[in-house]
Enzyme design. Structure first.
Site, PDB file in Angstrom:
ATOM      1  CB  CYS A 112      -0.926   0.000   1.203  1.00 31.41           C
ATOM      2  SG  CYS A 112      -2.029  -1.428   1.273  1.00 31.41           S
ATOM      3  CG  HIS A 243      -3.206   3.306   2.436  1.00 36.30           C
ATOM      4  ND1 HIS A 243      -3.751   3.025   1.204  1.00 36.30           N
ATOM      5  CD2 HIS A 243      -3.332   2.171   3.178  1.00 36.30           C
ATOM      6  CE1 HIS A 243      -4.192   1.783   1.198  1.00 36.30           C
ATOM      7  NE2 HIS A 243      -3.953   1.239   2.374  1.00 36.30           N
ATOM      8  CG  ASN A 273      -7.052  -0.712   1.222  1.00 35.22           C
ATOM      9  OD1 ASN A 273      -6.274  -0.333   0.360  1.00 35.22           O
ATOM     10  ND2 ASN A 273      -6.630  -1.276   2.340  1.00 35.22           N
TER      11      ASN A 273
END
Length: 317
Positions: A112, A243, A273
């Site tokens: 990520c 993020h 996500n």
């Protein structure tokens, strides 16, 4: 040494929207359960599009917005952890589709934290004179690596891509670089807390509570360090784009940083996500909607598998 800046942005998401109510028909969950724990309402899922398709679409928009010719691009890098192709790289395929001739092209996998890691890598390359313009992309098809029977993870993930054209120039604003110094690192002792393991059909898995505690207790000082290295106080930022893992994590970080009045990206609500795509996707949307002032300092900070992190303050294009 030349200064660098983000010259243009672009993003792309699949058309198909998967709602919490849709997921409630697939696994034992509910819209209320998902919203309370993650803040997510919808996510996009690619049906036919590949990671390369997503990356090329976002990169093409960023390149068009920059006004540059494909031949001007000397470096193409794609941050991804969900690519099915090992070789040629997604970056090489994107370069081919956009008609970028002869550029160095490579993929970067830092989970990520991939996009901000790739942005720093491109920044360093341009400052060293290896190229003058770069395409930096975060692209993920997380639906390919989702266990759709696991209610703790399938509710989180989405597909999409975001891209930035990064340019080097002599001189510029003497007070602040267009891309500030990176703060990055990892804690491999907790690397299995977020993982994608398996040879040909890996599945995303994580230790949710471990990641939540780590993110909400240890990341704020790293964000403050990135701001300090850039010479800007957190409260003076024009925007914060972290993020997009979980709305509860984002809200906890914002409270710890005491940044009332700063624009904060909350794209996780609509996109879920999207791993390495989440920061450029959210940033590009904020700029497109004119929610960030051109020239304003914006913190980019991503974190996740590894456990890894990378962040820097950039000047909003």
């Amino acid at each position: 040494m030349p200064r660098t800046r983000i010259a243009a942005l672009g993003h792309h998401q699949p058309d198909h929207v998967l709602t919490n109510h849709d997921l409630a028909g697939m696994v034992e969950t509910s819209d209320e359960w998902i919203r309370q724990r993650t803040g997510i309402v919808t996510r996009r899922v690619a049906r036919e599009e590949t990671v390369t398709d997503l990356a090329a679409a976002a990169a093409g928009k960023a390149l068009a917005a920059s006004g540059l010719d494909p031949a001007d691009i000397g470096l193409v890098t794609v941050a991804t952890c969900s690519a099915q192709d090992r070789c040629p790289s997604i970056a090489a395929q994107v370069a081919g589709r956009l008609g970028v001739p002869g550029a160095v092209a490579f993929d970067l996998n830092n989970g990520c934290a991939g996009f901000t890691t790739a942005l720093a890598t491109a920044d360093h390359s341009l400052r060293a004179g290896a190229a003058r313009h770069a395409l930096v992309v975060g692209a993920e098809k997380m639906s390919d690596v989702t266990d759709w029977t696991d209610r703790s993870t399938c509710v989180l993930l989405g597909d999409g891509a975001g891209a930035a054209v990064v340019s080097a120039e002599e001189g510029g604003d003497a007070g602040r670089d267009g891309i500030g110094p990176v703060v990055w690192g990892s804690d491999p002792t907790r690397g299995d807390a977020v993982r994608l393991k398996g040879a040909w059909r890996p599945r995303f898995a994580q230790e949710g509570q471990t990641v939540f505690r780590w993110a909400t207790t240890e990341l704020a000082p790293l964000i403050e360090r990135a701001c300090e290295k850039a010479g800007v106080a957190p409260g003076d930022l024009g925007g914060i784009v972290t993020h997009q893992a979980n709305l509860r994590i984002i809200e906890s970080l914002v409270r710890r940083l005491s940044v009332d009045g700063v624009v904060v990206a909350r794209d996780v609500v609509d996109s879920g996500n999207t791993s390495a795509a989440s920061v450029p996707l959210a940033l590009s949307k904020l700029v497109e909607r004119r929610e960030l002032e051109p020239g304003a300092p914006v913190l980019l900070f991503s974190f996740g598998g590894g456990l890894s992190w990378a962040g820097q303050v950039v000047t909003c294009p």
